[in-house]
Write a protein that holds these residues in place. Structure first.
Motif, short mmCIF file in Angstrom:
data_model
loop_
_atom_site.label_atom_id
_atom_site.label_comp_id
_atom_site.label_asym_id
_atom_site.label_seq_id
_atom_site.Cartn_x
_atom_site.Cartn_y
_atom_site.Cartn_z
N GLY A 12 -1.28 2.97 8.16
CA GLY A 12 -1.61 2.87 9.58
C GLY A 12 -1.35 1.46 10.08
N GLY A 13 -0.28 1.29 10.81
CA GLY A 13 0.05 -0.04 11.33
C GLY A 13 0.35 -1.02 10.21
N SER A 14 -0.45 -2.07 10.11
CA SER A 14 -0.20 -3.13 9.13
C SER A 14 -0.92 -2.90 7.80
CB SER A 14 -0.64 -4.47 9.71
OG SER A 14 -2.02 -4.43 10.02
N TRP A 15 -1.71 -1.83 7.68
CA TRP A 15 -2.47 -1.61 6.46
C TRP A 15 -2.00 -0.38 5.72
CZ3 TRP A 15 -5.01 2.99 6.01
CH2 TRP A 15 -5.25 3.69 7.19
N LYS A 16 -2.36 -0.34 4.43
CA LYS A 16 -2.00 0.81 3.59
C LYS A 16 -3.06 0.95 2.50
CE LYS A 16 1.50 0.29 0.70
NZ LYS A 16 2.84 0.27 0.09
N ILE A 17 -3.47 2.17 2.22
CA ILE A 17 -4.38 2.49 1.11
C ILE A 17 -3.59 3.35 0.13
CG2 ILE A 17 -6.51 3.65 0.41
CD1 ILE A 17 -7.03 1.20 2.13
N VAL A 18 -3.58 2.96 -1.13
CA VAL A 18 -2.89 3.71 -2.18
C VAL A 18 -3.93 4.14 -3.21
CG1 VAL A 18 -1.12 3.62 -3.98
CG2 VAL A 18 -0.80 2.34 -1.85
N VAL A 19 -3.96 5.44 -3.49
CA VAL A 19 -4.89 5.98 -4.48
C VAL A 19 -4.08 6.63 -5.59
CG1 VAL A 19 -6.79 7.60 -4.90
CG2 VAL A 19 -6.64 6.38 -2.72
N ARG A 20 -4.41 6.31 -6.84
CA ARG A 20 -3.69 6.91 -7.96
C ARG A 20 -4.66 7.18 -9.10
NH1 ARG A 20 -2.80 1.46 -8.48
NH2 ARG A 20 -2.86 0.61 -10.59
N HIS A 21 -4.25 8.06 -9.99
CA HIS A 21 -5.07 8.43 -11.15
C HIS A 21 -4.37 7.97 -12.42
CE1 HIS A 21 -7.52 10.91 -8.56
NE2 HIS A 21 -6.42 11.40 -8.06
N GLU A 22 -5.11 7.32 -13.28
CA GLU A 22 -4.61 6.91 -14.60
C GLU A 22 -5.62 7.38 -15.64
OE1 GLU A 22 -3.80 2.73 -14.69
OE2 GLU A 22 -2.24 2.88 -13.17
N GLY A 23 -5.30 8.48 -16.30
CA GLY A 23 -6.23 9.04 -17.27
C GLY A 23 -7.50 9.51 -16.59
N GLU A 24 -8.63 8.96 -17.02
CA GLU A 24 -9.92 9.33 -16.45
C GLU A 24 -10.42 8.35 -15.39
OE1 GLU A 24 -12.56 9.88 -19.73
OE2 GLU A 24 -11.53 11.69 -20.40
N THR A 25 -9.50 7.55 -14.86
CA THR A 25 -9.85 6.53 -13.87
C THR A 25 -9.06 6.75 -12.58
OG1 THR A 25 -10.27 4.92 -15.62
CG2 THR A 25 -9.91 4.04 -13.42
N THR A 26 -9.75 6.62 -11.44
CA THR A 26 -9.10 6.65 -10.14
C THR A 26 -9.08 5.24 -9.60
OG1 THR A 26 -9.87 8.90 -9.71
CG2 THR A 26 -9.22 7.60 -7.80
N ILE A 27 -7.92 4.84 -9.07
CA ILE A 27 -7.72 3.47 -8.58
C ILE A 27 -7.31 3.53 -7.11
CG2 ILE A 27 -6.39 1.35 -8.87
CD1 ILE A 27 -5.87 2.48 -11.80
N ALA A 28 -8.00 2.76 -6.28
CA ALA A 28 -7.66 2.66 -4.86
C ALA A 28 -7.30 1.21 -4.56
CB ALA A 28 -8.83 3.10 -3.99
N GLU A 29 -6.14 1.01 -3.95
CA GLU A 29 -5.69 -0.34 -3.58
C GLU A 29 -5.64 -0.44 -2.05
OE1 GLU A 29 -2.61 -0.98 -7.28
OE2 GLU A 29 -1.82 -0.47 -5.32
N ALA A 30 -6.13 -1.57 -1.52
CA ALA A 30 -6.05 -1.86 -0.10
C ALA A 30 -4.98 -2.93 0.13
CB ALA A 30 -7.39 -2.34 0.43
N TRP A 31 -4.04 -2.63 1.02
CA TRP A 31 -2.93 -3.55 1.32
C TRP A 31 -2.92 -3.86 2.82
CZ3 TRP A 31 0.95 -5.01 -2.28
CH2 TRP A 31 0.84 -4.41 -3.54
N CYS A 32 -2.51 -5.07 3.19
CA CYS A 32 -2.34 -5.44 4.58
C CYS A 32 -1.14 -6.38 4.69
CB CYS A 32 -3.60 -6.11 5.11
SG CYS A 32 -3.54 -6.43 6.89
#
Length: 53
Positions: A12-32
């Motif tokens: 959305g505009g200048s930001w981005k949220i990326v969510v991914r799964h690695e094994g039994e862990t969920t990872i969310a990254e916030a980008w701007c």
């Protein structure tokens, strides 16, 4: 039941949220403006970790 995707992106505009799964862990990254601001992880034990980039 169908398989879930291993990653998803919401932009959305200048930001981005990326969510991914690695094994039994969920990872969310916030980008701007192309810079990673933080990374939040949660595992199946319910342990949450937040790291600044």
């Amino acid at each position: 039941m169908s398989a879930q995707p291993s990653s998803a992106t919401c932009e959305g505009g200048s930001w981005k949220i990326v969510v991914r799964h690695e094994g039994e862990t969920t990872i969310a990254e916030a980008w701007c403006f192309g810079a990673k601001l933080s990374e939040t992880t949660i595992n199946t034990d319910g342990v949450v970790t937040v790291r600044e980039a």
